[in-house]
Design a protein around this motif. Sequence first.
Motif, PDB file in Angstrom:
ATOM      1  N   MET A   1     -92.972  -8.517 -21.231  1.00  0.00           N
ATOM      2  CA  MET A   1     -92.356  -7.585 -22.190  1.00  0.00           C
ATOM      3  C   MET A   1     -91.674  -8.378 -23.295  1.00  0.00           C
ATOM      4  O   MET A   1     -91.214  -9.494 -23.085  1.00  0.00           O
ATOM      5  N   LYS A   2     -91.581  -7.746 -24.470  1.00  0.00           N
ATOM      6  CA  LYS A   2     -90.906  -8.393 -25.591  1.00  0.00           C
ATOM      7  C   LYS A   2     -89.386  -8.288 -25.412  1.00  0.00           C
ATOM      8  O   LYS A   2     -88.870  -7.240 -25.041  1.00  0.00           O
ATOM      9  N   SER A   3     -88.683  -9.394 -25.688  1.00  0.00           N
ATOM     10  CA  SER A   3     -87.233  -9.451 -25.500  1.00  0.00           C
ATOM     11  C   SER A   3     -86.618 -10.286 -26.607  1.00  0.00           C
ATOM     12  O   SER A   3     -87.218 -11.270 -27.050  1.00  0.00           O
ATOM     13  N   ILE A   4     -85.400  -9.907 -27.019  1.00  0.00           N
ATOM     14  CA  ILE A   4     -84.646 -10.732 -27.968  1.00  0.00           C
ATOM     15  C   ILE A   4     -83.710 -11.614 -27.153  1.00  0.00           C
ATOM     16  O   ILE A   4     -82.832 -11.119 -26.439  1.00  0.00           O
ATOM     17  N   VAL A   5     -83.938 -12.923 -27.241  1.00  0.00           N
ATOM     18  CA  VAL A   5     -83.250 -13.877 -26.379  1.00  0.00           C
ATOM     19  C   VAL A   5     -82.420 -14.831 -27.232  1.00  0.00           C
ATOM     20  O   VAL A   5     -82.907 -15.371 -28.225  1.00  0.00           O
ATOM     21  N   GLN A   6     -81.150 -15.026 -26.809  1.00  0.00           N
ATOM     22  CA  GLN A   6     -80.350 -16.071 -27.449  1.00  0.00           C
ATOM     23  C   GLN A   6     -80.690 -17.400 -26.799  1.00  0.00           C
ATOM     24  O   GLN A   6     -80.670 -17.537 -25.569  1.00  0.00           O
ATOM     25  N   THR A   7     -81.015 -18.396 -27.625  1.00  0.00           N
ATOM     26  CA  THR A   7     -81.445 -19.690 -27.107  1.00  0.00           C
ATOM     27  C   THR A   7     -80.415 -20.789 -27.363  1.00  0.00           C
ATOM     28  O   THR A   7     -80.422 -21.819 -26.691  1.00  0.00           O
ATOM     29  N   ALA A   8     -79.543 -20.583 -28.347  1.00  0.00           N
ATOM     30  CA  ALA A   8     -78.509 -21.556 -28.701  1.00  0.00           C
ATOM     31  C   ALA A   8     -77.509 -20.816 -29.594  1.00  0.00           C
ATOM     32  O   ALA A   8     -77.791 -19.699 -30.036  1.00  0.00           O
ATOM     33  N   PRO A   9     -76.328 -21.418 -29.858  1.00  0.00           N
ATOM     34  CA  PRO A   9     -75.411 -20.776 -30.801  1.00  0.00           C
ATOM     35  C   PRO A   9     -76.105 -20.477 -32.133  1.00  0.00           C
ATOM     36  O   PRO A   9     -76.773 -21.347 -32.688  1.00  0.00           O
ATOM     37  N   ILE A  12     -81.487 -16.972 -32.157  1.00  0.00           N
ATOM     38  CA  ILE A  12     -82.118 -15.975 -31.296  1.00  0.00           C
ATOM     39  C   ILE A  12     -83.570 -15.854 -31.681  1.00  0.00           C
ATOM     40  O   ILE A  12     -83.963 -16.165 -32.809  1.00  0.00           O
ATOM     41  N   GLU A  13     -84.382 -15.387 -30.708  1.00  0.00           N
ATOM     42  CA  GLU A  13     -85.802 -15.249 -31.026  1.00  0.00           C
ATOM     43  C   GLU A  13     -86.411 -14.145 -30.178  1.00  0.00           C
ATOM     44  O   GLU A  13     -85.894 -13.791 -29.112  1.00  0.00           O
ATOM     45  N   LEU A  14     -87.509 -13.610 -30.676  1.00  0.00           N
ATOM     46  CA  LEU A  14     -88.272 -12.634 -29.907  1.00  0.00           C
ATOM     47  C   LEU A  14     -89.188 -13.420 -28.979  1.00  0.00           C
ATOM     48  O   LEU A  14     -89.946 -14.283 -29.432  1.00  0.00           O
ATOM     49  N   GLY A  49     -64.084 -17.601 -26.797  1.00  0.00           N
ATOM     50  CA  GLY A  49     -64.023 -16.398 -25.975  1.00  0.00           C
ATOM     51  C   GLY A  49     -65.399 -15.907 -25.552  1.00  0.00           C
ATOM     52  O   GLY A  49     -65.520 -15.010 -24.726  1.00  0.00           O
ATOM     53  N   TYR A  50     -66.457 -16.494 -26.126  1.00  0.00           N
ATOM     54  CA  TYR A  50     -67.823 -16.085 -25.783  1.00  0.00           C
ATOM     55  C   TYR A  50     -68.685 -17.260 -25.302  1.00  0.00           C
ATOM     56  O   TYR A  50     -69.834 -17.062 -24.929  1.00  0.00           O
ATOM     57  N   GLU A  51     -68.102 -18.480 -25.305  1.00  0.00           N
ATOM     58  CA  GLU A  51     -68.932 -19.647 -24.960  1.00  0.00           C
ATOM     59  C   GLU A  51     -69.269 -19.698 -23.476  1.00  0.00           C
ATOM     60  O   GLU A  51     -70.056 -20.562 -23.061  1.00  0.00           O
ATOM     61  N   TRP A  52     -68.694 -18.817 -22.680  1.00  0.00           N
ATOM     62  CA  TRP A  52     -68.998 -18.802 -21.246  1.00  0.00           C
ATOM     63  C   TRP A  52     -70.346 -18.123 -20.964  1.00  0.00           C
ATOM     64  O   TRP A  52     -70.885 -18.249 -19.858  1.00  0.00           O
ATOM     65  N   ILE A  53     -70.882 -17.406 -21.945  1.00  0.00           N
ATOM     66  CA  ILE A  53     -72.124 -16.653 -21.694  1.00  0.00           C
ATOM     67  C   ILE A  53     -73.276 -17.639 -21.501  1.00  0.00           C
ATOM     68  O   ILE A  53     -73.540 -18.472 -22.364  1.00  0.00           O
ATOM     69  N   PRO A  54     -73.957 -17.568 -20.350  1.00  0.00           N
ATOM     70  CA  PRO A  54     -75.058 -18.498 -20.113  1.00  0.00           C
ATOM     71  C   PRO A  54     -76.249 -18.207 -21.029  1.00  0.00           C
ATOM     72  O   PRO A  54     -76.626 -17.035 -21.194  1.00  0.00           O
ATOM     73  N   ILE A  55     -76.785 -19.224 -21.663  1.00  0.00           N
ATOM     74  CA  ILE A  55     -78.002 -19.042 -22.455  1.00  0.00           C
ATOM     75  C   ILE A  55     -79.088 -19.976 -21.916  1.00  0.00           C
ATOM     76  O   ILE A  55     -78.755 -21.043 -21.395  1.00  0.00           O
ATOM     77  N   PRO A  56     -80.376 -19.591 -22.012  1.00  0.00           N
ATOM     78  CA  PRO A  56     -80.873 -18.396 -22.679  1.00  0.00           C
ATOM     79  C   PRO A  56     -80.482 -17.089 -21.965  1.00  0.00           C
ATOM     80  O   PRO A  56     -80.400 -17.061 -20.746  1.00  0.00           O
ATOM     81  N   ARG A  57     -80.269 -16.062 -22.772  1.00  0.00           N
ATOM     82  CA  ARG A  57     -79.840 -14.772 -22.270  1.00  0.00           C
ATOM     83  C   ARG A  57     -80.494 -13.670 -23.106  1.00  0.00           C
ATOM     84  O   ARG A  57     -80.496 -13.746 -24.340  1.00  0.00           O
ATOM     85  N   ILE A  58     -81.064 -12.658 -22.440  1.00  0.00           N
ATOM     86  CA  ILE A  58     -81.493 -11.453 -23.170  1.00  0.00           C
ATOM     87  C   ILE A  58     -80.230 -10.695 -23.548  1.00  0.00           C
ATOM     88  O   ILE A  58     -79.441 -10.326 -22.681  1.00  0.00           O
ATOM     89  N   MET A  59     -79.994 -10.502 -24.850  1.00  0.00           N
ATOM     90  CA  MET A  59     -78.766  -9.870 -25.325  1.00  0.00           C
ATOM     91  C   MET A  59     -78.891  -8.339 -25.248  1.00  0.00           C
ATOM     92  O   MET A  59     -79.931  -7.817 -24.904  1.00  0.00           O
ATOM     93  N   ALA A 120     -84.804  -5.493 -24.965  1.00  0.00           N
ATOM     94  CA  ALA A 120     -86.066  -5.744 -24.277  1.00  0.00           C
ATOM     95  C   ALA A 120     -86.760  -4.404 -24.063  1.00  0.00           C
ATOM     96  O   ALA A 120     -86.130  -3.348 -24.155  1.00  0.00           O
ATOM     97  N   GLU A 121     -88.039  -4.461 -23.760  1.00  0.00           N
ATOM     98  CA  GLU A 121     -88.745  -3.203 -23.537  1.00  0.00           C
ATOM     99  C   GLU A 121     -88.287  -2.495 -22.259  1.00  0.00           C
ATOM    100  O   GLU A 121     -88.361  -1.272 -22.163  1.00  0.00           O
TER     101      GLU A 121
END
Length: 344
Positions: A1-9, A12-14, A49-59, A120-121
């Motif tokens: 499925m297509k997803s928008i993923v954060q890969t680094a600060p 983001i990419e599809l 305050g947001y740097e704890w979010i593990p990446i890559p992550r589907i936002m 994501a779909e």
Amino acid sequence: MKSIVQTAPRSIELSERDRPVPDDDEVLVRVHYAGLCGSDAHAYTYEEGYEWIPIPRIMGHEYSGEVAAVGDDVTEFAVGDPVVEEPIHDCGTCFQCKNGQENVCQNFEITGMHNDGAYAEYTTVEPDDLHRIPADLPLRQASITEPLSIATRAVFTQSTVTPGDTVLVEGPGPIGVLVAAVADSMGANVVVSGLGKDGAYRLPLVEELGIDTLNVEVDDIDSYVDARTDGIGFDVVFDTTGHKSGVEMAVEHVRKGGQVVVVGLPGDTSDLFMTPIVRGEIEVTTSYGSTWRNFEQALRVMANDAIDVDTIVDTSYSVDDPTAAFEAFLNSETCKPVFSFVDV
Ligand SMILES: [Zn+2]
Ligand SMILES: [Zn+2]
């Protein structure tokens, strides 16, 4: 499925991901529309305050969709049901949860941050976190149920606004616009203030909703407030700016005996001069997150056509170029971008 993923600060990419499989106690939702909000933008820039979010992550946490499958133990929902998720999951067991204050749960987890989200779909969710969308409410509109629930809490639950009240909403971001729209729907006399950069998109959007605006970098705010409130000051001021100057401006322009509701996170206000607040017996209160009830209020407000959701929702940005939507949001060139996953 297509997803928008954060890969680094700020990156983001599809990308292609496996479709999740629901556990026995989960629902699989086919996402139709997913919105972008201030906290997504903070996560995107990966600020303090947001740097704890593990990446890559589907936002993504604000979305509407349709139930695509249910686990064996799920009885409350069936395939085809239109739903929205309450994306801030309270623990249900801490003092606040048991005390009816689950919006300030000590252990909450947020979809799209603590786990993969809804850009994501498909996404999986537990039925307790879902609300059914009223049959005649389009999914495009229902995509903003979560931010609208923040506004219904601020106005209906936390504020003293009644019809005819003069109300100032500081900040024309998504929460400010929705707070203004909800207060306007009750018959309050609302004005929204913004800065110079808000003159391009956000203040004109508010005007399109039939609500007056004030640009504090262009207009003379003191004479405007005097003329609008007969020199008395506003009955209620909502600060959604997320800046300490918003709180300072709120206590300056609220009337004596009036109310300030702080909705944004203003940061360090340690030099706020309290004496006039006490002398004016000004009530300063806060509003944070929302509850099940605030979600239902948001759905009803939209189902009753009480606010012009179609004008607020901006579906002009494509999932193929998510960076464009985030950068435009950060530049105040849009207010509530919503991605459509219907035709991807
Ligand atoms: Zn949000
Ligand atoms: Zn809790």
